[in-house]
Scaffold this motif. Structure first.
Motif, mmCIF file in Angstrom:
data_model
loop_
_atom_site.group_PDB
_atom_site.id
_atom_site.type_symbol
_atom_site.label_atom_id
_atom_site.label_comp_id
_atom_site.label_asym_id
_atom_site.label_seq_id
_atom_site.Cartn_x
_atom_site.Cartn_y
_atom_site.Cartn_z
ATOM 1 N N LEU A 196 0.711 -1.264 -0.084
ATOM 2 C CA LEU A 196 -0.106 -0.009 0.007
ATOM 3 C C LEU A 196 1.032 1.284 0.092
ATOM 4 N N PHE A 197 0.405 2.380 -0.575
ATOM 5 C CA PHE A 197 1.190 3.529 -0.408
ATOM 6 C C PHE A 197 0.712 4.168 0.791
ATOM 7 N N PRO A 198 1.792 4.592 1.555
ATOM 8 C CA PRO A 198 1.467 5.062 3.033
ATOM 9 C C PRO A 198 1.058 6.538 2.702
ATOM 10 N N HIS A 199 1.623 7.234 1.747
ATOM 11 C CA HIS A 199 1.251 8.647 1.574
ATOM 12 C C HIS A 199 -0.250 8.812 0.988
ATOM 13 N N LEU A 200 -1.068 7.829 0.735
ATOM 14 C CA LEU A 200 -2.363 7.924 -0.027
ATOM 15 C C LEU A 200 -3.512 7.582 1.283
ATOM 16 N N ASN A 201 -4.634 8.023 1.080
ATOM 17 C CA ASN A 201 -5.384 7.480 2.084
ATOM 18 C C ASN A 201 -5.863 6.038 1.455
ATOM 19 N N VAL A 202 -7.097 5.349 2.268
ATOM 20 C CA VAL A 202 -7.336 4.221 1.766
ATOM 21 C C VAL A 202 -8.001 4.313 0.540
ATOM 22 N N VAL A 235 -6.899 2.331 -3.093
ATOM 23 C CA VAL A 235 -7.966 1.716 -3.978
ATOM 24 C C VAL A 235 -8.034 2.165 -5.416
ATOM 25 N N ALA A 236 -8.301 3.517 -5.701
ATOM 26 C CA ALA A 236 -8.639 4.215 -6.846
ATOM 27 C C ALA A 236 -7.361 4.433 -7.676
ATOM 28 N N TYR A 237 -6.133 3.799 -7.263
ATOM 29 C CA TYR A 237 -4.881 4.250 -8.001
ATOM 30 C C TYR A 237 -5.158 3.417 -9.424
ATOM 31 N N GLY A 238 -5.465 2.006 -9.491
ATOM 32 C CA GLY A 238 -5.585 1.544 -10.697
ATOM 33 C C GLY A 238 -6.750 2.329 -11.768
ATOM 34 N N PRO A 239 -7.680 2.743 -11.342
ATOM 35 C CA PRO A 239 -8.667 3.388 -12.173
ATOM 36 C C PRO A 239 -8.103 4.561 -12.646
ATOM 37 N N LYS A 240 -7.266 5.378 -11.607
ATOM 38 C CA LYS A 240 -6.543 6.679 -11.825
ATOM 39 C C LYS A 240 -5.520 6.560 -12.944
ATOM 40 N N ASP A 268 -15.155 3.261 -3.534
ATOM 41 C CA ASP A 268 -16.304 3.005 -2.392
ATOM 42 C C ASP A 268 -16.770 1.837 -2.689
ATOM 43 N N GLU A 269 -17.168 1.398 -3.877
ATOM 44 C CA GLU A 269 -17.697 0.126 -3.974
ATOM 45 C C GLU A 269 -17.059 -1.101 -3.648
ATOM 46 N N ALA A 270 -15.854 -0.811 -4.061
ATOM 47 C CA ALA A 270 -14.639 -2.015 -3.808
ATOM 48 C C ALA A 270 -14.453 -2.225 -2.207
ATOM 49 N N LEU A 271 -14.422 -1.068 -1.367
ATOM 50 C CA LEU A 271 -14.290 -0.902 0.013
ATOM 51 C C LEU A 271 -15.305 -1.417 0.719
ATOM 52 N N ASP A 272 -16.822 -1.264 0.033
ATOM 53 C CA ASP A 272 -17.963 -1.871 0.504
ATOM 54 C C ASP A 272 -17.796 -3.366 0.573
ATOM 55 N N LEU A 273 -17.378 -3.774 -0.757
ATOM 56 C CA LEU A 273 -17.338 -5.273 -0.943
ATOM 57 C C LEU A 273 -16.645 -6.130 0.255
ATOM 58 N N VAL A 274 -15.404 -5.502 0.478
ATOM 59 C CA VAL A 274 -14.506 -5.921 1.653
ATOM 60 C C VAL A 274 -14.691 -5.384 3.141
ATOM 61 N N ALA A 275 -16.037 -5.100 3.154
ATOM 62 C CA ALA A 275 -16.357 -4.584 4.594
ATOM 63 C C ALA A 275 -15.809 -3.422 5.124
ATOM 64 N N LEU A 276 -15.275 -2.523 4.377
ATOM 65 C CA LEU A 276 -14.418 -1.276 4.806
ATOM 66 C C LEU A 276 -15.064 -0.138 4.314
ATOM 67 N N ALA A 293 -6.034 -4.195 0.358
ATOM 68 C CA ALA A 293 -5.173 -4.629 -0.748
ATOM 69 C C ALA A 293 -6.142 -5.295 -1.722
ATOM 70 N N LEU A 294 -6.827 -6.315 -1.157
ATOM 71 C CA LEU A 294 -7.932 -6.949 -1.933
ATOM 72 C C LEU A 294 -8.940 -6.011 -2.561
ATOM 73 N N ALA A 295 -9.280 -4.949 -1.990
ATOM 74 C CA ALA A 295 -10.180 -3.936 -2.471
ATOM 75 C C ALA A 295 -9.571 -3.347 -3.799
ATOM 76 N N ARG A 296 -8.164 -2.865 -3.795
ATOM 77 C CA ARG A 296 -7.397 -2.289 -4.762
ATOM 78 C C ARG A 296 -7.343 -3.237 -6.020
ATOM 79 N N ALA A 297 -7.072 -4.568 -5.475
ATOM 80 C CA ALA A 297 -7.023 -5.691 -6.861
ATOM 81 C C ALA A 297 -8.237 -5.911 -7.389
ATOM 82 N N LEU A 298 -9.591 -5.703 -6.724
ATOM 83 C CA LEU A 298 -10.775 -6.137 -7.167
ATOM 84 C C LEU A 298 -11.458 -5.142 -7.743
#
Length: 330
Positions: A87-93, A97-102, A116-124, A144-149
């Motif tokens: 995970l990138f420590p200087h970025l928030n959660v 997660v949005a890094y790939g779409p960016k 936000d949809e991916a975070l909901d999927l992993v209960a975050l 990490a799961l949400a970022r991949a999914l």
């Protein structure tokens, strides 16, 4: 069922070291598939070959029927969850997660919605504004799961993602991962050296050693009917009986697997002497010396436990003794 991943005669050599040695493997669409083996067995190298982070010395990698051997990682319909989460420590959660779409070029509002949809999927849900340093180990794993999914992969690759978690949280996350895979319906390819993880989570599993697949099958098949002594010893704890003892018991001179929990005290069986006892809480394991062989016996809680030095007779059902057709290098 469609093959999501197919390795066809794949090898990866590093000088004289054959990290992966002529592996043929098919992973079906929608299944939870584990690559199980000790360190250096070739399982992680196989995962890297599927991801495209490494190239095979020979052979081909097919993804959904298309030869992807020369396809770069970013063009493969797979994504990876790494062991250290990365995970990138200087970025928030949310930004993590949005890094790939960016990178893909999605506009800001779309990135936020997808994250936000991916975070909901992993209960975050609701954790998007936190930093990774403010999360527990289990929460970072979910990020990490949400970022991949969030990239909607058709195959998710997981490189020992539970290794850094404490035992209780690890067990909880096993259940969550399995439930998530069932909900998404995509193939999960899970690398682990922990046989309990592979047995509890997998639809099928491949046991690796020395760069080769030693056995492929369901957890029940691999556990109950190991094909080689390595598999019997590595997947669970098993007594591997030598050919001379097996020949006396069955008439066939071959090595055999006998699980400790299949053995019980009785009369008219194999005689021996209790050498050691180990209290395990829910059971007691005893070591019995018999005919030059040490047999491990697992006695359930509440069983009568013989004293060290006691003479005992061990019995088991005929089908508990599994004669193995293979050897360690076949």
């Amino acid at each position: 069922m469609t093959a999501a991943i197919r390795l066809k005669g794949v090898s990866r050599h590093f000088g004289s070291v054959r990290a992966v040695d002529d592996v043929d493997l098919e992973i079906r669409e929608g299944e939870f598939f584990s690559l199980l083996g000790p360190s250096g067995s070739g399982k992680t190298t196989c995962l890297r070959l599927i991801a495209g982070f490494d190239q095979p010395t020979s052979g081909a990698v097919e993804i959904f029927g298309t030869d992807a051997t020369a396809t770069p990682p970013y063009r493969r319909p797979v994504n990876t969850v790494f062991q250290d989460y990365a995970l990138f420590p200087h970025l928030n959660v949310r930004e993590n997660v949005a890094y790939g779409p960016k990178v893909r070029g999605d506009p800001g509002p779309v990135r936020r919605r997808l994250a936000d949809e991916a975070l909901d999927l992993v209960a975050l849900g609701g954790f998007g504004d936190r930093r990774p340093s403010e999360l527990s180990g289990g929460q970072r794993q979910r990020v990490a799961l949400a970022r991949a999914l969030v990239m909607e992969p058709r195959v998710l690759l997981l490189d020992e993602p539970l290794g850094a978690l404490d035992p209780k949280l690890r067990e909880q996350m096993q259940g969550e991962l399995k439930a998530l895979q069932r909900r998404l319906g995509i193939a999960f390819v899970f690398v682990t050296h922990d046989q309990a993880e592979a047995l509890s989570m997998s639809d099928r599993m491949a046991v690796f050693n020395e760069g080769r697949v030693q056995q492929l099958g369901t957890p029940q098949e691999v556990y109950d009917r190991p094909q080689k002594p390595f598999v019997a010893d590595f997947v669970g704890s098993s007594n591997v009986l030598p050919p001379e003892m097996v020949e006396r018991l069955t008439g066939k001179a071959a090595r055999a697997s006998l699980r400790p929990e299949s053995i019980r005290m009785g009369s008219g069986g194999v005689s021996g002497t209790v050498a050691r006892r180990y209290f395990l809480g829910s059971a007691t394991r005893i070591e019995v010396a018999s005919e030059g062989v040490t047999l491990n016996v697992l006695l359930p809680k509440g069983s009568e436990v013989p004293a060290t030095g006691a003479d005992v007779s061990l019995v088991w059902e005929a089908d508990a003794l599994h004669v193995m057709p293979g050897d360690d290098h076949g």
